[in-house]
Structure formats: C-alpha cells, structure tokens
Design a protein around this motif. Structure first.
Motif, PDB file in Angstrom:
ATOM      1  N   ARG A  85      64.972  31.524  26.816  1.00  0.00           N
ATOM      2  CA  ARG A  85      65.371  31.966  25.614  1.00  0.00           C
ATOM      3  C   ARG A  85      64.879  31.376  24.442  1.00  0.00           C
ATOM      4  O   ARG A  85      64.774  31.857  23.232  1.00  0.00           O
ATOM      5  N   ASP A  86      64.937  30.280  24.421  1.00  0.00           N
ATOM      6  CA  ASP A  86      64.395  29.258  23.195  1.00  0.00           C
ATOM      7  C   ASP A  86      62.845  29.761  22.895  1.00  0.00           C
ATOM      8  O   ASP A  86      62.503  29.779  21.736  1.00  0.00           O
ATOM      9  N   LEU A  89      62.989  32.860  21.133  1.00  0.00           N
ATOM     10  CA  LEU A  89      63.316  32.662  19.553  1.00  0.00           C
ATOM     11  C   LEU A  89      62.294  32.033  18.859  1.00  0.00           C
ATOM     12  O   LEU A  89      61.984  32.657  17.773  1.00  0.00           O
ATOM     13  N   ARG A  90      61.395  31.136  19.511  1.00  0.00           N
ATOM     14  CA  ARG A  90      60.272  30.595  18.802  1.00  0.00           C
ATOM     15  C   ARG A  90      59.235  31.645  18.438  1.00  0.00           C
ATOM     16  O   ARG A  90      58.899  31.693  17.427  1.00  0.00           O
ATOM     17  N   LYS A  92      59.788  34.688  18.034  1.00  0.00           N
ATOM     18  CA  LYS A  92      60.235  35.464  17.030  1.00  0.00           C
ATOM     19  C   LYS A  92      59.904  34.946  15.791  1.00  0.00           C
ATOM     20  O   LYS A  92      59.395  35.459  14.668  1.00  0.00           O
ATOM     21  N   GLU A  93      60.330  33.825  15.627  1.00  0.00           N
ATOM     22  CA  GLU A  93      60.171  33.170  14.424  1.00  0.00           C
ATOM     23  C   GLU A  93      58.566  32.732  14.064  1.00  0.00           C
ATOM     24  O   GLU A  93      58.461  33.089  12.698  1.00  0.00           O
ATOM     25  N   ARG A  96      57.751  36.250  12.515  1.00  0.00           N
ATOM     26  CA  ARG A  96      58.337  36.320  11.140  1.00  0.00           C
ATOM     27  C   ARG A  96      57.448  35.437  10.309  1.00  0.00           C
ATOM     28  O   ARG A  96      57.042  36.135   9.210  1.00  0.00           O
ATOM     29  N   ILE A 176      58.674  25.925   3.198  1.00  0.00           N
ATOM     30  CA  ILE A 176      60.073  25.416   3.687  1.00  0.00           C
ATOM     31  C   ILE A 176      60.208  26.143   4.940  1.00  0.00           C
ATOM     32  O   ILE A 176      60.671  25.202   6.084  1.00  0.00           O
ATOM     33  N   GLY A 177      59.941  27.156   5.170  1.00  0.00           N
ATOM     34  CA  GLY A 177      60.583  27.806   6.134  1.00  0.00           C
ATOM     35  C   GLY A 177      59.711  27.230   7.559  1.00  0.00           C
ATOM     36  O   GLY A 177      60.344  27.140   8.774  1.00  0.00           O
ATOM     37  N   LEU A 179      59.084  24.560   7.974  1.00  0.00           N
ATOM     38  CA  LEU A 179      59.602  23.425   8.467  1.00  0.00           C
ATOM     39  C   LEU A 179      58.255  22.407   8.985  1.00  0.00           C
ATOM     40  O   LEU A 179      58.347  21.617   9.762  1.00  0.00           O
TER      41      LEU A 179
END
Lengths: 612, 258
Positions: A85-86, A89-90, A92-93, A96, A176-177, A179
C-alpha cells in the motif's frame, strides 16, 4: 507459504530493472536470520503492554538490523500488504509530482521562447500575454524568473515583499512538495526508505522459506535445488551489471515478486531520478565486501556460514555493485555453507555432497597413475638392467617372450600414459590389469633406482587432474570418436563436460562453477606438468630402446601402439580390466589423442637421459 | 477500530467522500488549521503528502488514536498491531504567520499516518519505518508509568532511526479519560516535553479530546520546517528547527553507518 502464494499473483508485467546502485548498510545479517523461520504467536496484551526498560535499551543499539525472521507467515503477509500500500501511495505521489513537473516545464519553455523578445516582455505579461496598462494592469517582476507579469498571474508574497508568478509559485510548491530536504536527509542517513528495506527483507524471507522448504524434499529436491541455485545465480549476476539489476532468470514466484517491486522502484526512480527511493551510493568496494562477509558470518545465528569460505567467490567483482548486502547474503551463505558446520538447507547438503567424492576419486586416480608410472619406470629399468629377469611367474603376459614382450608392453603403457595423462580410464584400466601382478613382482625385482624414482612421482601436486576426473565421472558416456583429440584440446574440452555436468547436477550455481573452473585451470596446469613428466619418462624409455633394443623390435613394438591394440594384446586380466573399463570408459575416449605424435618425438630424444 | 483490516484496502476504490468538520478548540489563536476532511483516496489532488508516525509502548493506544483521528471513531478493543500499518487522511492546512494571523494560503495535505507496533518483537521492523515519516507522535499511556518511562528510549530510537536527529515530535499522553487510573501527572510529562523542547498533549482516543489538535500541531511543525527548508539553501535543512532539537543525547556523528 502464504507469502509465496501472494507473490505469485503479482504480474511480471514490467521491465525488471532496478536503477541505482543500492547499498544496504544496516542489516547484512538479516539475510541469514531469515532462514530460521520461527513462528511465534503474538504476545498476549498483558505481556506486551508494559515492556521492561532494559529490553528497549538493548534494542537501541541494534535498531538498524532488520530481522523479520520472527514474523509468522501471516504477519509477514500483513507487513507485505502494508508495504505494498505504501508503494502504491508513493507511486501516486510520484505521478502527481511528475504531472506538476511537466506543467512547469511547459511553462518554462514558453517563457524561454518569449523571453528573448524584450519589446514583447516589456509590454505584455509573459504568462497570459495581456498587455500591461498603467493602473489597470500594472506590471510587476517575478522574484523567481524575473519576468514581467500581471497581477492576475502572480501572487504577492508578503514575507519577500515581492510577487511571484503562478508557474514559479507552482515550482516552489513542487520544490516543497518533493520534500527534497527530507529525502536528502534520509539519503544521508540511510540507504533506502523503510518500506523498501522491509520489502527487501521480505524477499529474503521468502527466499529463506524457499530454500528451507527444500530440505523437506530430501533427495527429490534436486530440481528445486537447481532452481534455487539459479536464483542465487541471478543474484550474483546482478552485481556484475552494476547500476542495473536485471532479474532475468527462470520465473520462480520470487522473481515475479521481485520483478514487481523492481518495476515499482524503476518507475518511481525514473520520475524522481531515483532520488529518495533507491539511494545510489558510489561507495564501493572491496572493503565493503569484506565487511559484508564478516557481517554475514557473524549475523544472527540461524544460518551463518564461515566467512572465510567466501573467498572463492568473485568477491572484488561484485563488491562493486554492492547489491544489497542482504541480497548477497543469502547466496553467499549458501555457497559458503558446504564448508560450514550448519548446512541445514538441502542446497548446502548438495554442495557438500558433490565435491568431496569427486576429489577423493580424483585422488585415487592420481595415485593410480603415479603408481603406474613408477611401475613403468621400474619395469623399464629392470628391463634394461636385467632383461633376463623379466616377468617370470606372475607377469601379466606370461606367453610373450622375453624382453621384447616386456618392452612392448611397457611401450604400450607409456603410450597410453602419454595420451591419457588425464585419461584415467585408460590408466586406471592399465592399473587394474597390471596392478595385482606388478604389486607382486615389484618387490622381487625392484631396484634401488626404481625405488628412488617413484618417490619423486608422488611429490607431484595431488590436486592435479582432479577436475578432469570429476568431469569424467560426469560424462561416462563419452564416445570413442573423441579419442583423436589433441591433448590441449582435451583440456579445453573439459570445460564443456564440466559445464554440462554442473548444470545437470546443480545448474546455475555460479559459485560452484567458479570453483570448478578454478580447479579445471589448476588441473590443466597440472596435466601439463604430468605430461612433461611423462614425456620425460618416455624419453628415458626411448633412450632405453635406443641403447639396448634392436631396431626391428622397436618397429615391431611401435606398430601395436594403439589404444585398441591394448585390449588385444593383453588378453589376460581381461576381467579386471573390463570392470575398470566400463566404469571409466568415457574418460578414455576423451583424451587419447596426443599420444601418437609424442611417442615418435620422444623416441628420438632419449639416450642422453639414459646415459645419465 | 478493527485494528488491522486485511490487506486489500477497499476504501481505495470506493471514492468515499465524507466530511468531518472538526471543531478545533483554538486556544489563544495558536492553531491555524481548519480541518476539512475529504477522503478521496484515489485522486492526486493535494499539494503535499505528509507522513507522520505514531510510536510508543504497546497498548498506549496508538492505533485507536489514529483511528479516532482518521475515522473519528473509537474501538475499545485491544488488537495488537502486527508490525506496521498506516492510515490516510486528507486535510486542509492553512498556513499562518508567526504572529498568528493567517496568510490565507491554504494547502491540501494528504496525511499518511503510520501506525507502528509497540511490541518489542516488532522493534526492528517498526524502527525501519521511522525514516519514512517527517513527524512523530510519541505516545505514552497516562495510566502506565512504565510507558512514560520508556519515552526517553523511544526518543533515542527516533534519533537513531528518523530522517534526522531532531525531527518534529509531539509528545502525547493518551487515555486522559481514565482519570482514576492515571499514573503519570501532567506536570511530569510537561517537564519531559519541555526538556526535549516538544509540545505535549493529553489526549483521549475514547473521547477524541485533543486528538486532532495533537496531530495538527505536529503537521504544523512539519509544514513550518518544510517552508524553512525550501526558503533557504538546503545545506543543513535538518537543523532548521532549533526548537525541536532534542536536548538529550547530543547528535552523534554517524550520518550513515555504512
């Protein structure tokens, strides 16, 4: 098991690439720890609720070692799911951020194109291309790109006392996003992010299960062995490819799973230049590999092999890649294990089972050869010195007459020897047929000279030709057609059988191959040594001939010099030879060839030696 | 909460959208967040993905705390977390100036909330995930002195395994509703938090008290650090926030143990 089933469901649809050189710092020992799968049930709430202080203190130091061996299958599966799942999510990020980047890049291109025309940028907003008008649409300069922009395309930043255009703002957000600072930190501290680390460990665990399960199969697990070996091979091969881990081997479930993860890694790293995902570290090399090995060996006790045994692996080569200590750990251990005390996987037992017999066999053959050689020398000398004393009672060829016969026989043997210094089938064959007799005769007519010579022979490295022998055993069915191969050829030829043999028995076990290759090389060298020795002996014999034998005899004896003649000429001891022969027939075929040319040449040289 | 729902997270496909308007008790205008939760797990329409992680002894209520935060529900049943888990939540973060006035800048933040097992046997696993989070909810049980004593150990674990040695941390004393069983006094905890220079909250997953505030405060810290780190050259971004610098255990030099 659950895990494996789960992994099977993962489609291997993506390229199996792992970008970036990945070094795993923290838990080299995890690999071995993985093999010991203990299934502990969860602690009861009461037990778990309040942990004593000292436990935590203890783990603070070892916090970097990831040991999932204590997870049950179900727990491991759960962890796997979470990590999965992680990764989603990664992913997806990454998507994006990738979209954002694309947008910004487009905007950059646009402003680049327009930015050159000063007249245009002075009077129009570079973003929306609206003309600037005094008061109504006043222009301002972006803090970041320094283009003139209108109010609607920018936002005012109080802190900086200036305007930033929207694309630049977006770029800031992106900055920023992503990170970057955070990932930078993680990178400096760790080799990979936590999920990746755990994922890797789960793979290892899986591997551990895999190999562990084989021991259940016992002897039948042979197929499994080879498969596992292949896996380890791919692990080993991957290092060689440095930055890219190519998982190309036959599709075990593991590979699928790994492929999936690898693809995830790949995609993500593609977009983010492998930034935070796979931390590429250029840190190399020998020192690391050493430390890795040592780590391995001292790792949690479930499966550590002796580290020294890892030396025959192509260490320096793959240390460069630094492919995850954890990954390497397992294969290494497997290879090491046959030297180690703790061989509990069947792979290990396989490894331990195979080589030793071969070696002992080889040793036997070598000693056989040596005895034959010494015997021959003895015979030669005896023939020369005391022709009358020739094999009287127990000689293998009683019906032959006198020196001629003896000489012919010797010649025959020598011929064979030269041909087949490495061909033990023949020699051993000879050995068998002559062995009993000569052992009886030798004491009788052994001369001091003869004694001294044999003593020299055994000093030859016993290891030589060992590999050859193993080959022979693996290829007992060789056809006679190969008899004509040249000596050097035969040496080279060994590679083929060797590979075949190793493939069949422990296919793909690279480490073993490497080891065997080393042995073969050694053997080749040794064979040449032996060859030269044999030629020396031949020379001596030739010298004998030249000195003491009539020409016609020589010729006569020369004629029969042919492997096949041997059987015809030596009808006695048929039984003995037969047994031996059938056993080693294959080898016989292999390297006969050289002999013929040699005999001739050798015969020429001679007398001098004799004289001395 | 049903502590660990089996793998396939069904929510992901459902596009469940619901709002939970959180009435934040904003004490003295110190908090600046309006928390409108929109759980649409499938869309990538957010500005930042922020990863937080809850840690602490087993049984202090990490899972129920997060469950309360994400779903605003309470599950009194103790189901030990198997190693690791995480929950997600979408919030709107309203940036603020130091003086307390909002700048009007709002960001959609996607929160990934890691839930770790407190049990010792999962320790190596959970610590591996510390590096995957930017902020930490260090929790203890107000009814358990031992869990409070272990906070310092968790702190050192964080220092060793987080992305940097002084990450953003919020100290959380949970189970504040169980007043009669309380073993840790607020003063004690506050002192410890001050020692570390981190905020302290007494929360109750059962009642929901202070839960959101604790999380949002942590998020605020992280966001602040983010902006700081972007504004200045990323040379030493880790030291940007001196306030949360851990006073204990001065940073040792092991950047990367490899």
């Amino acid at each position: 098991m659950l895990l494996r089933r789960l992994l099977r469901m993962i489609p291997p649809d993506e390229p199996l690439l792992l970008a970036g050189r990945r070094i795993h710092q923290a838990s080299p020992s995890a690999g071995c720890a993985f093999r010991g799968l203990t299934a502990r049930g969860p602690l009861s709430p009461q037990q778990a609720q309040h942990q004593p202080l000292f436990i935590m203190l203890g783990t603070t130091t070892t916090g970097k070692k990831l040991d999932l061996s204590r997870l049950t299958d179900e727990e491991a599966k759960h962890v796997w799911d979470v990590v999965q799942r992680d990764f989603d999510l990664r992913k997806k990020e990454e998507d994006r951020l990738g979209d954002l980047k694309t947008k910004i890049e487009k905007e950059d291109t646009k402003s680049e194109l327009l930015g050159n025309q000063t007249s245009l940028t002075e009077s129009y907003c570079i973003r929306c291309l609206q003309p600037f008008k005094f008061l109504v649409n006043s222009r301002r300069q972006c803090l970041d790109c320094h283009h003139y922009i209108c109010k609607s395309c920018s936002r005012y930043n109080k802190k900086e006392q200036g305007s930033v255009c929207d694309p630049c703002h977006m770029a800031r957000v992106l900055k920023i996003g992503t990170l970057e600072w955070y990932h930078e930190n993680v990178r400096t501290r760790f080799k990979r992010f936590g999920s990746a680390k755990v994922m890797r460990s789960l793979f290892k665990r899986l591997n551990g299960e895999h190999s562990g399960s084989q021991s259940d199969y016992g002897a039948d697990g042979y197929e499994e062995h080879s498969m596992d070996a292949t896996d380890s091979q791919h692990y080993k091969r991957a290092p060689g490819s440095h930055d890219i881990l190519v998982l190309d081997v036959d599709g075990g479930e593991m590979n699928l799973a790994e492929a999936h993860v690898a693809s995830v890694f790949h995609q993500m790293s593609e977009q983010q230049r492998a930034d935070d995902l796979v931390f590429s570290e250029s840190r190399t090399v020998p020192s690391r590999s050493v430390s890795r090995l040592s780590h391995t060996s001292c790792g949690s006790g479930s499966g550590g092999g002796p580290r020294g045994s890892g030396s025959y692996l192509p260490g320096p080569d793959d240390s460069g890649e630094e492919e995850e200590d954890e990954d390497q750990c397992r294969p290494y251990l497997l290879y090491q294990s046959h030297l180690g005390p703790c061989s509990h996987t069947s792979q290990e037992s396989l490894n331990s089972a195979l080589p030793p017999p071969q070696i002992s066999d080889l040793n036997r053959h070598i000693s056989n050869i040596e005895t034959i050689l010494s015997r021959l020398e003895q015979k030669v000398t005896s023939t020369y010195d005391q022709a009358s004393l020739t094999p009287s009672s127990s000689s293998p060829l009683p019906q032959w007459e006198g020196v001629d016969l003896e000489e012919q026989q010797l010649r025959q043997k020598l011929h064979d020897m030269t041909n087949d210094i490495s061909d033990h089938s023949l020699t051993s064959d000879e050995d068998e047929s002559n062995g009993p007799h000569s052992s009886q005769e030798v004491p009788a007519w052994r001369s001091p000279e003869g004694d001294s010579k044999p003593s020299r022979l055994p000093t030859r490295p016993s290891s030589r030709t060992s590999t050859v022998d193993s080959i022979l055993e693996e290829e007992p069915q060789q056809t006679d057609s190969q008899k004509t191969n040249h000596m050097t050829d035969s040496v080279e030829r060994k590679w083929l059988p060797l590979e075949e043999g190793s493939e069949s028995s422990f296919r793909g076990s690279t480490a073993l191959l490497v080891e065997l290759e080393g042995q073969v090389a050694q053997a080749a060298a040794d064979v040449q040594n032996a060859q030269s020795e044999v030629s020396y002996i031949e020379n001596r014999i030739a010298a004998l001939n030249a000195a003491g034998m009539p020409v016609d005899k020589k010729r006569r004896s020369a004629i029969p010099v042919h492997p096949r003649r041997l059987s015809q000429n030596v009808p006695s001891s048929q039984v003995d030879r037969f047994v031996r022969n059938s056993l080693y027939r294959g080898s016989l075929t292999q390297r006969n060839a050289v002999a013929k040319p040699k005999t001739g040449a050798n015969c020429a040289k001679p007398v001098m030696t004799q004289g001395s | 909460m049903t502590a660990h729902k089996p793998m396939g997270d069904v929510r992901l496909g459902l596009l469940v959208v619901y709002f939970s308007i959180i009435n934040l008790p904003l004490p003295g205008g110190s908090s600046y967040l309006v928390d409108i939760v929109v759980i649409t797990m499938t869309d990538g329409d957010y500005d930042y993905l922020i990863k937080l992680l809850a840690l602490g002894d087993s049984g202090v209520g990490k899972t129920t705390f997060l469950y309360r935060y994400t779903d605003n529900k309470f599950n009194p049943k103790f189901i030990t977390t198997v190693g690791i888990d995480f929950r997600e939540k979408r919030v709107v973060y309203t940036a603020s100036n130091p003086n307390g006035t909002t700048t009007g800048k709002t960001f959609k933040v996607h929160l990934q909330l890691w839930d770790t097992a407190g049990q010792e046997r999962f320790r190596s696993l959970t610590t591996a995930f510390f590096r995957d989070a930017m902020g930490f909810l260090l929790m203890f049980d107000l009814t358990s002195q031992q869990s409070f004593l272990n906070v310092r150990n968790w702190m050192s674990q964080l220092q060793a395994n987080a992305y940097c040695e002084n990450p953003d941390i919020v100290l959380v004393g949970n189970k504040a509703d169980l007043a009669d069983q309380r073993e840790v006094q607020e003063k004690q905890a506050k002192e410890l938090a001050d020692k570390y220079g981190i905020p302290y909250f007494e929360t109750s997953a059962a009642t929901g008290a202070e839960v959101d505030k604790a999380v949002i405060t942590l998020l605020d810290l992280v966001m602040k650090r983010m902006e700081q780190c972007v504004d200045k050259p990323p040379v030493e971004p880790a030291n940007g926030n001196g306030a949360t610098k851990l006073s204990e255990a001065p940073p040792n030099e092991k950047k990367c143990a490899c």
